[in-house]
Design an enzyme around this catalytic site. Structure first.
Site, PDB file in Angstrom:
ATOM      1  N   CYS A   4       0.835  -1.208   0.000  1.00 20.60           N
ATOM      2  CA  CYS A   4       0.000   0.000   0.000  1.00 20.60           C
ATOM      3  C   CYS A   4       0.867   1.254   0.000  1.00 20.60           C
ATOM      4  CB  CYS A   4      -0.934   0.006   1.205  1.00 20.60           C
ATOM      5  SG  CYS A   4      -2.097  -1.369   1.225  1.00 20.60           S
ATOM      6  N   ARG A  17      -7.878  -4.965  -2.528  1.00 26.06           N
ATOM      7  CA  ARG A  17      -7.172  -3.894  -3.249  1.00 26.06           C
ATOM      8  C   ARG A  17      -7.965  -3.603  -4.526  1.00 26.06           C
ATOM      9  NH1 ARG A  17      -2.413  -2.410  -1.831  1.00 26.06           N
ATOM     10  NH2 ARG A  17      -1.735  -4.330  -0.832  1.00 26.06           N
TER      11      ARG A  17
HETATM   12  C1  BEZ Z   1       0.641  -4.616   1.865  1.00 28.32           C
HETATM   13  O1  BEZ Z   1       1.857  -4.753   1.807  1.00 28.32           O
HETATM   14  O2  BEZ Z   1       0.075  -3.573   1.496  1.00 28.32           O
HETATM   15  C2  BEZ Z   1      -0.173  -5.741   2.382  1.00 28.32           C
HETATM   16  C3  BEZ Z   1       0.297  -7.025   2.212  1.00 28.32           C
HETATM   17  C4  BEZ Z   1      -0.430  -8.087   2.707  1.00 28.32           C
HETATM   18  C5  BEZ Z   1      -1.627  -7.873   3.382  1.00 28.32           C
HETATM   19  C6  BEZ Z   1      -2.110  -6.567   3.532  1.00 28.32           C
HETATM   20  C7  BEZ Z   1      -1.384  -5.503   3.017  1.00 28.32           C
END
Ligand code: BEZ
Length: 212
Positions: A51, A128
């Site tokens: 993110c 996402r």
């Molecule tokens: C992230 O790196 O944004 C992420 C990775 C796994 C689960 C939730 C967020």
């Protein structure tokens, strides 16, 4: 946070559910964006690596979205307090100001209305997802990636440009289309379009020339 509709399983062509909510740039409503394009993007959680990479890239690309009269609004289940802490860490650590609003959705009302939360998920974090909303408030495209895979900001820009090109009429956009590339003639609505085309096996596949 108030919602105007509680529709779930949002699909292309649906009216984007309105909402009023707190964000890092003050209270906002979806209806504030009527008259311009909007990418509404959900992210699983603040203070996470994928993110963070997306938000830094989106902040750097904000002017490219604005050049297409397109705003960005992010949303997650994290609190406003968490959002401010995260963007402060990004500013301090990476020197990037997150220049678009991040909405808090701790009650999951927005997430449920848009279908950002998977029914099968172990937790309440949003997927996402990106919702491409046109100036009339209609959902025109939706993408969903797993939490572990970051979106491509170039592809997000390309989707907005392609939707805008298609709205100009008379064309559809081929694989990998970029602004300025040739476009395709839309498939004919007439079921008899193939008749008289026996000498042209590719009667259904015609480029129109430059997209401009
Ligand atoms: C992230 O790196 O944004 C992420 C990775 C796994 C689960 C939730 C967020």
């Amino acid at each position: 946070m108030d919602m105007e509709t509680t529709a779930n399983g949002l699909q292309i062509g649906d009216v984007a559910p309105n909402f009023q909510a707190r964000s890092t740039q003050g209270d906002i409503s979806l209806s504030d964006f009527r008259g311009k394009w909007l990418v509404l993007l959900s992210h699983p959680a603040d203070f996470t690596p994928v993110c963070t990479s997306e938000f830094v890239a989106l902040a750097k690309a904000k002017e490219r979205f604005e050049a297409m009269d397109c705003a960005l609004v992010a949303v997650s289940v994290d609190s406003l307090y968490a959002h401010f802490g995260w963007i402060s860490a990004i500013r301090q650590g990476l020197g990037v100001a997150i220049n678009f609003p991040i909405v808090e959705d701790p009650s999951l009302v927005i997430g449920r209305a848009y279908g950002m939360i998977s029914d099968r998920s172990q937790d309440a974090s949003a997927m996402r997802s990106s919702y491409y909303i046109d100036p009339h408030g209609i959902v025109r495209a939706i993408t969903t990636y797993p939490a572990t895979i970051g979106r491509s900001v170039d592809e997000m820009l390309r989707i907005v440009a392609a939707l805008q090109r298609v709205d100009k009429g008379g064309a559809v956009t081929p694989e990998g289309w970029q602004p300025g590339d040739p476009v395709l003639l839309p498939p004919p609505l007439d079921a008899h379009a193939a008749s008289g085309q026996e000498n042209d096996p590719l009667w259904f596949y015609k480029f129109k020339g430059s997209s401009e």
